[in-house]
Scaffold this motif. Sequence first.
Motif, PDB file in Angstrom:
ATOM      1  N   PRO A  48       0.796  -1.227   0.000  1.00  0.00           N
ATOM      2  CA  PRO A  48       0.000   0.000   0.000  1.00  0.00           C
ATOM      3  C   PRO A  48       0.836   1.289   0.000  1.00  0.00           C
ATOM      4  O   PRO A  48       0.349   2.322  -0.416  1.00  0.00           O
ATOM      5  N   ASP A  49       2.062   1.260   0.495  1.00  0.00           N
ATOM      6  CA  ASP A  49       2.888   2.469   0.593  1.00  0.00           C
ATOM      7  C   ASP A  49       3.738   2.622  -0.657  1.00  0.00           C
ATOM      8  O   ASP A  49       4.871   2.170  -0.733  1.00  0.00           O
ATOM      9  N   ARG A  50       3.158   3.277  -1.657  1.00  0.00           N
ATOM     10  CA  ARG A  50       3.870   3.469  -2.918  1.00  0.00           C
ATOM     11  C   ARG A  50       3.421   4.791  -3.530  1.00  0.00           C
ATOM     12  O   ARG A  50       2.333   5.288  -3.244  1.00  0.00           O
TER      13      ARG A  50
END
Length: 139
Positions: free
Chosen positions: A106-108
Motif C-alpha cells: 500500500p505504501d507506494r
Amino acid sequence: MASRFTELVVDCHDPERLAAFWCAVLDFTVIDRSEGKVEIGSWEPTAEEVRARQMPPTLMFIRVSEGKAVKNRLHLDVSPIDRSTDDEVARLLGLGATTADVGQGPDRSWVVMADPEGNEFDVVRTLAPSDDSTGPEAR
C-alpha cells in the motif's frame, strides 16, 4: 561505436488491439504494420538518425500463440504530462487498462496497471506543471 536501443518488442495475441491501446496512452502513431506485427512510435526512425544519436525507441507488438504466464520481468513506466497521476489512471482505465497487484504493497507513489493483455506497467509521478513553485506534484 555502440549499439542503439531501437525497439521494445511485446509478444501478444492481438497486435492491432495493443498497438491502438498504447498509441492512445503515449500519443504515438503506427509507423509500420505487417502480418502479425505492428510498430508504433513518436517518430519514424531512419538509419541515419539512429546512427547519429540515441532516439526514443519504438514499440513493436508481435503475435505469438502462447499466453502470458507470470509477472513481467520488464515493464514500462509512464508519467502523465498534463494531468495528475489519479486523473491519468482514470483515463487509462477508460482505455481498457486495469489496476494490478504484483505485491507492491500500500505504501507506494506509483500505480501498477495492466494493459488489455495483462502486461504490467506503472503510472508514476506527474510531470504536469503545478500551481505552486515546488515543481511537479507527487500525485
